[in-house]
Design a protein around this motif. Sequence first.
Motif, PDB file in Angstrom:
ATOM      1  N   ALA A  85      92.087  12.455  91.383  1.00 19.95           N
ATOM      2  CA  ALA A  85      91.747  11.091  92.318  1.00 19.95           C
ATOM      3  C   ALA A  85      90.524  10.319  91.894  1.00 19.95           C
ATOM      4  CB  ALA A  85      91.452  12.042  93.548  1.00 19.95           C
ATOM      5  N   ALA A  88      91.939   7.909  89.316  1.00 15.45           N
ATOM      6  CA  ALA A  88      92.701   7.060  89.839  1.00 15.45           C
ATOM      7  C   ALA A  88      91.820   5.867  90.673  1.00 15.45           C
ATOM      8  CB  ALA A  88      93.689   7.515  90.732  1.00 15.45           C
ATOM      9  N   GLU A  89      90.667   6.350  91.362  1.00 14.00           N
ATOM     10  CA  GLU A  89      89.903   5.465  92.111  1.00 14.00           C
ATOM     11  C   GLU A  89      89.251   4.556  91.153  1.00 14.00           C
ATOM     12  OE1 GLU A  89      89.018   3.772  95.408  1.00 14.00           O
ATOM     13  OE2 GLU A  89      89.424   5.979  95.724  1.00 14.00           O
ATOM     14  N   GLY A  92      91.605   1.852  89.762  1.00 12.79           N
ATOM     15  CA  GLY A  92      91.485   0.976  90.734  1.00 12.79           C
ATOM     16  C   GLY A  92      90.256  -0.201  90.748  1.00 12.79           C
ATOM     17  N   THR A 158      94.370   3.865  92.331  1.00 14.74           N
ATOM     18  CA  THR A 158      94.346   3.676  93.714  1.00 14.74           C
ATOM     19  C   THR A 158      93.878   2.455  94.256  1.00 14.74           C
ATOM     20  OG1 THR A 158      93.483   6.027  93.978  1.00 14.74           O
ATOM     21  CG2 THR A 158      92.832   4.856  95.768  1.00 14.74           C
ATOM     22  N   SER A 159      94.526   2.046  95.133  1.00 17.30           N
ATOM     23  CA  SER A 159      94.549   0.585  95.586  1.00 17.30           C
ATOM     24  C   SER A 159      93.207   0.477  96.534  1.00 17.30           C
ATOM     25  CB  SER A 159      95.450  -0.067  96.444  1.00 17.30           C
ATOM     26  OG  SER A 159      95.357  -1.036  96.775  1.00 17.30           O
ATOM     27  N   SER A 160      92.379  -0.148  96.463  1.00 17.24           N
ATOM     28  CA  SER A 160      91.159  -0.343  97.372  1.00 17.24           C
ATOM     29  C   SER A 160      90.590  -1.691  96.996  1.00 17.24           C
ATOM     30  CB  SER A 160      90.203   0.701  96.896  1.00 17.24           C
ATOM     31  OG  SER A 160      89.467   0.426  95.706  1.00 17.24           O
TER      32      SER A 160
END
Length: 193
Positions: A85, A88-89, A92, A158-160
């Motif tokens: 996680a 992935a962040e 992003g 991760t989309s943010s």
Amino acid sequence: ASAYAADYPFLETAGANSLEGFLFPKTYAVTEDMDATAIVRMMLDQFATETANLSYEYPESQGLNLYQTVTLASIVAKESSDDAAVRAEGAGVFYNRLASDRPYLESDATTAYAVGHDPSAEEVHADDPYSTYSNEGLPPTPIANPGMTSINAALYPTSSDYYYYALGTDHKHHYFADYNSFLSFVNSDQYGG
């Protein structure tokens, strides 16, 4: 890489660069009779096996080819913990930076690859192809051989709205959408360096 591209199509976009990024990190059984070429081929075969069914749709939609995607995955591998996680962040965040009006990745890890140690402030801002503070976009080559966690992060980030992150004294990554919030955190007693 071009010496192996005929047998490994995923190396096509690597050109004459080294095989960095494609020598899949894993434990291998190596025998005394194996030469360097056999070992390299074993690692390239493993990369082919591990990545055979992956979709490069997202990176391609962001203008990255396979080589650039592996380059990004290598930066993610060096910039974050093993947690999927977190990687992935982080991926992003890097995609957001690449798509911004000021597409500098600002990764110390890219300069560390070039200089061989934790870089100083002067080194990360130096006029060097691996300085992602001085040069827009990705460095010229991968800076490590990423494993599946990092490759998946580059393929499925991760989309943010985050553009910044920092490690806190709680040993967790903290993410920020704007520079002032990031600076406030870095100048607080919560910043872990």
